[in-house]
Design an enzyme around this catalytic site. Structure first.
Site, PDB file in Angstrom:
ATOM      1  N   ASN A   9      32.859  67.511  56.633  1.00 61.84           N
ATOM      2  CA  ASN A   9      32.429  67.441  58.031  1.00 61.84           C
ATOM      3  C   ASN A   9      32.517  65.985  58.469  1.00 61.84           C
ATOM      4  O   ASN A   9      31.704  65.171  58.069  1.00 61.84           O
ATOM      5  CB  ASN A   9      30.981  67.960  58.129  1.00 61.84           C
ATOM      6  N   LYS A  11      32.076  64.735  61.322  1.00 58.78           N
ATOM      7  CA  LYS A  11      31.126  64.405  62.413  1.00 58.78           C
ATOM      8  C   LYS A  11      31.846  63.598  63.509  1.00 58.78           C
ATOM      9  O   LYS A  11      33.019  63.820  63.759  1.00 58.78           O
ATOM     10  CB  LYS A  11      29.922  63.654  61.858  1.00 58.78           C
ATOM     11  N   HIS A  97      24.710  73.287  62.440  1.00 60.19           N
ATOM     12  CA  HIS A  97      24.502  72.077  61.635  1.00 60.19           C
ATOM     13  C   HIS A  97      23.180  71.437  62.033  1.00 60.19           C
ATOM     14  O   HIS A  97      22.774  71.505  63.197  1.00 60.19           O
ATOM     15  CB  HIS A  97      25.663  71.099  61.849  1.00 60.19           C
ATOM     16  N   GLU A  99      22.302  68.534  62.675  1.00 56.72           N
ATOM     17  CA  GLU A  99      22.334  67.582  63.804  1.00 56.72           C
ATOM     18  C   GLU A  99      22.387  68.321  65.132  1.00 56.72           C
ATOM     19  O   GLU A  99      21.874  67.839  66.143  1.00 56.72           O
ATOM     20  CB  GLU A  99      23.513  66.615  63.622  1.00 56.72           C
ATOM     21  N   GLU A 169      21.476  72.952  53.639  1.00 56.43           N
ATOM     22  CA  GLU A 169      21.486  71.509  53.835  1.00 56.43           C
ATOM     23  C   GLU A 169      20.080  71.034  54.183  1.00 56.43           C
ATOM     24  O   GLU A 169      19.688  71.063  55.362  1.00 56.43           O
ATOM     25  CB  GLU A 169      22.433  71.141  54.979  1.00 56.43           C
ATOM     26  N   GLY A 175      22.862  62.474  55.064  1.00 49.78           N
ATOM     27  CA  GLY A 175      23.167  61.117  55.507  1.00 49.78           C
ATOM     28  C   GLY A 175      22.126  60.090  55.090  1.00 49.78           C
ATOM     29  O   GLY A 175      22.147  58.951  55.566  1.00 49.78           O
ATOM     30  N   SER A 215      24.121  64.403  51.178  1.00 51.38           N
ATOM     31  CA  SER A 215      24.457  63.247  50.340  1.00 51.38           C
ATOM     32  C   SER A 215      25.190  63.635  49.050  1.00 51.38           C
ATOM     33  O   SER A 215      24.954  63.039  47.991  1.00 51.38           O
ATOM     34  CB  SER A 215      23.203  62.412  50.043  1.00 51.38           C
TER      35      SER A 215
HETATM   36  C1  PEP Z   1      26.673  67.091  56.532  1.00 50.46           C
HETATM   37  O1  PEP Z   1      26.974  66.484  57.534  1.00 50.46           O
HETATM   38  O2  PEP Z   1      26.754  68.330  56.539  1.00 50.46           O
HETATM   39  C2  PEP Z   1      26.234  66.338  55.351  1.00 50.46           C
HETATM   40  C3  PEP Z   1      25.846  67.005  54.305  1.00 50.46           C
HETATM   41  O3  PEP Z   1      26.266  64.961  55.432  1.00 50.46           O
HETATM   42  P1  PEP Z   1      26.117  63.909  54.208  1.00 50.46           P
HETATM   43  O4  PEP Z   1      27.015  64.411  53.107  1.00 50.46           O
HETATM   44  O5  PEP Z   1      26.560  62.607  54.773  1.00 50.46           O
HETATM   45  O6  PEP Z   1      24.675  63.930  53.808  1.00 50.46           O
END
Ligand code: PEP
Length: 253
Positions: A9, A11, A97, A99, A169, A175, A215
């Site tokens: 992803n 973003k 997601h 966000e 998640e 992040g 992460s």
């Molecule tokens: C994501 O955006 O779905 C995500 C898991 O981000 P990150 O790997 O940066 O934590």
């Protein structure tokens, strides 16, 4: 046997040049495994989909959208429909997601409409679920994930749900550099599979892929994906670095 599924992803990152360069690097570095022993998808910003679809060509790296709108067409300024995404070469669409839930304010009801619209439009949704740090600290993880899963899939038949990938998640791990331990992630993945079995049946629950996201990086990817109910990773930050994303893809094999 569920084939592992690694999705990147991107973003709100990259530009017209770097999106193509990143896609080309991922395609050439994953030729031997993508589509064969691991499903690979990349989700660039909408505006670069058409450039990236050319870069992936007829390789086995699939294209996904970071979001979707549930209406087909019309006066919905700024939104993108399933048919537009299909037309642009997308196979997958991320729905809900964290966000979008917590920065943009999307509700379970809206996310459910997006999942349904994606399936109706021939796309494969990746439905994201996960608790906030405060919810984990208040021992509400299972309740939150149960609600998001049930409401996200509300009204969908087993046949339709077979098109869905779930991504667990935990919001506190996205992040932030904090990763759920393989044990913490496995516990929630097991819960999700049990819920799917109760909502539909065990056969479907065993078929559906459940990704972990938060992460994920080359150093923790193999251990996470080594858990019995973790079928791949949804990767944010590390999917923007060709080497790191390729190392994660290879850890899935
Ligand atoms: C994501 O955006 O779905 C995500 C898991 O981000 P990150 O790997 O940066 O934590």
């Amino acid at each position: 046997m569920r084939k592992p599924f690694v999705a990147g992803n991107w973003k709100m990152n990259t530009d017209s040049h770097s999106s193509v360069e990143l896609a080309e690097g991922i395609v050439s570095g994953s030729l031997e495994v993508a589509g064969k022993s691991v499903t690979v998808a990349i989700c660039p910003p909408f505006v670069y989909l058409q450039a990236v679809v050319k870069a992936v060509g007829n390789s086995n790296v699939a294209l996904g959208a970071q979001d979707i709108y549930f209406e087909g067409n019309g006066a919905f300024t700024g939104e993108i429909s399933a048919s537009m995404l299909k037309d642009s070469g997308c196979v997958y669409a991320i729905c809900g997601h964290s966000e979008r839930r917590h920065v943009i304010g999307e509700t379970d009801e809206l996310i459910n409409k997006k999942v349904a619209a994606a399936i109706a439009g021939g796309l494969l949704p990746i439905l994201c679920v996960g608790e906030l740090l405060s919810e984990r600290q208040a021992s509400q993880t299972n309740d939150v994930v149960t609600r998001q899963l049930k409401e996200g899939l509300a009204g969908l038949s087993a046949e339709k749900v077979s098109a869905v990938t779930i991504a667990y998640e935990p919001v506190w791990a996205i992040g932030t550099g904090l990763t759920a331990t393989p044990d913490q992630a496995q516990q929630v993945h097991e819960l999700i599979r049990k819920l799917l079995s109760e909502m539909y049946d065990d056969e479907l629950a065993q078929e559906i892929r459940i990704q972990y996201g938060g992460s994920a990086k080359p150093s923790n990817a193999a251990e996470l994906m080594g858990q019995p109910d973790i079928d791949g990773l949804l990767v944010g930050g590390a999917s923007l670095k060709t080497e790191d994303f390729l190392a994660i893809i290879k850890a899935a094999v």
